[in-house]
Write an enzyme that holds these catalytic residues in place. Structure first.
Site, PDB file in Angstrom:
ATOM      1  N   GLU A 142      -4.440  -4.746  -0.932  1.00 19.37           N
ATOM      2  CA  GLU A 142      -3.351  -6.050  -0.982  1.00 19.37           C
ATOM      3  C   GLU A 142      -3.091  -6.666   0.139  1.00 19.37           C
ATOM      4  OE1 GLU A 142       1.001  -4.119  -0.638  1.00 19.37           O
ATOM      5  OE2 GLU A 142      -0.054  -2.424  -1.148  1.00 19.37           O
ATOM      6  N   ASP A 199       5.525   6.873  -5.757  1.00 20.07           N
ATOM      7  CA  ASP A 199       4.445   6.731  -4.567  1.00 20.07           C
ATOM      8  C   ASP A 199       5.462   6.638  -3.343  1.00 20.07           C
ATOM      9  OD1 ASP A 199       4.082   3.722  -3.865  1.00 20.07           O
ATOM     10  OD2 ASP A 199       4.117   3.992  -6.114  1.00 20.07           O
TER      11      ASP A 199
END
Length: 417
Positions: free
Chosen positions: A93, A6
């Site tokens: 997150e 990613d």
């Protein structure tokens, strides 16, 4: 191992052809963040990943202080998914100093909005300690989990009631040809012969919805599920391995693709294929109970339909104690089921007390988490529209009986301020 990476703006320009030659199968690029930010590298990466023949995906970095629907709409405006793309990803997150319950509601709004628009159930990305700090919520387990956990262990730490992971980001300092500097590297949880997990259940459900006969919806990737997978792969022009890697999984979770992946025509109904309303064995229910919200709701529904005498006799048989008078909860039965002979005999007896119509409706509730999900209620609204009707009184009485004396005392204190 099926590996993927990613990337975001800080990776700079990626040579996607070189990435593909290095053995990477899938790649996820950052698309958006908050309500207005679009990654500078998104358009370049989005086209580059597909041109290199990789399975591609895109993620949104969630900002709790920004309206969730505005964030969802930004992502949808920028990311136009095509067949073979991974489901949308929501990256959780950061709490930005926002209280957990507000974050929880925002996550839910984003996921629902994006799923409705894309016909793909989004992937939820997080890391264990952050999720547990938020409250280790157990009500998102219907969504595929992408977990970030950097460890040398054979498997990651899975929080939040998930029984398995779909993608695992196992390092943020990987080295991959075509990428300058360190990069996040991920593993995809490949499903192969003999695999058993809730991820298998999701795959079986997708195959069945596309017109394939997978046999029992049992969470075991057996011969029928493998054959159905090979047929699906053949229809799409994929290599018919009978295994679920990221490429096959991406097509499976695409609600716009039916059995014939080339022309997208709806499959002819298979009259021999089991339907979600087929009866289900209580022993199988206990074996495959995963503590999912819709499963607990289905068991609670069944309990509410059984006569008190039936439940009491079942409790005696379950506990192997003819003198027992203690009540029993079917959800607790599922949690403490150990496949003991006495337990199975009790469940078989109980099944004999349940009508065919009740079994059918229970099976549908058990297998259809979305269809029977109850609409939440706001107590302030309930009070506003209270009219003294008998069912309303019963509902308030039911709630009061379940609150502790301390809770009621504190409520009274705040109410009278």
């Amino acid at each position: 191992m099926v590996r993927g990476i990613d990337v975001a703006d800080y990776q700079g320009t990626v040579n996607w052809a070189a990435v593909a030659k290095s053995g990477i199968e899938f790649a996820v690029t950052k698309a958006t963040e908050g309500g207005t930010f679009v990654a500078d590298s998104f358009a370049r990466n989005w086209s580059g990943i597909r041109s290199a023949g990789l399975v591609r995906g895109a993620y949104h970095f969630y900002r709790p202080r920004t309206d969730a629907l505005a964030q969802a709409n930004l992502f949808l405006n920028m990311v136009k998914l095509q067949p073979g793309d991974l489901p949308p990803v929501l990256d959780i997150e950061s709490d930005d100093g926002v209280e957990p319950e507000r974050i929880r509601a925002g996550i839910r709004s984003w996921l629902v909005r994006v799923e409705e628009a894309t016909q793909r159930r989004p992937i939820l990305y997080t890391y264990p300690s952050f999720w547990e700090r938020l409250g280790n919520w157990q009500d998102f387990t219907d969504y595929p989990l992408w977990i970030a956990h950097y460890t040398t262990a054979e498997r990651p730490w899975v929080p939040g009631g998930w029984r398995t992971w779909t993608m695992w980001q196992f390092t943020d300092s990987g080295t991959v040809n075509g990428v300058t500097g360190p990069v996040d590297v991920n593993s995809f949880n490949v499903i192969k012969a003999g695999s058993q997990s809730m991820m298998v259940v999701q795959v079986q459900r997708s195959l069945r919805s596309k017109g394939y006969d997978i046999g029992a919806l049992d969470g075991v990737f057996g011969p029928k599920s493998q054959q159905a997978t090979r047929e699906f792969q053949t229809a799409l022009g994929l290599t018919a391995t009978g295994e679920i890697t990221s490429r096959t999984w991406a097509y499976l979770l695409d609600g716009t693709i039916t059995g014939n992946g080339k022309d997208l025509k709806p499959p002819e109904p298979d009259k021999t294929m089991p339907t979600p309303t087929d009866e289900i064995k209580l022993i199988d229910v206990m074996k495959f109970y995963q503590d999912l919200p819709h499963q607990a709701q289905a068991l609670s529904w069944l309990q509410s339909r059984l006569e008190a005498g039936v439940l009491q006799e079942f409790a005696r048989r379950w506990r192997n104690d003819a003198s027992s008078t203690a009540s029993i909860q079917l959800v607790d039965v599922a949690k403490f089921y150990r496949n003991l002979a006495s337990q199975n005999q009790a469940l078989q007896w109980l099944e004999g007390q349940v009508s065919a119509q009740m079994k059918q409706e229970f099976a549908q509730r058990w297998r259809s988490p979305q269809e029977f999900r109850e609409t939440p209620i706001v107590l302030a609204n309930a009070a506003q529209y209270y009219q003294g009707m008998s069912h309303q009184k019963q509902a308030w009485q039911w709630l009061q009986e379940r609150l502790s004396h301390e809770d009621l005392a504190e409520f009274a204190r705040i109410w009278r301020q």
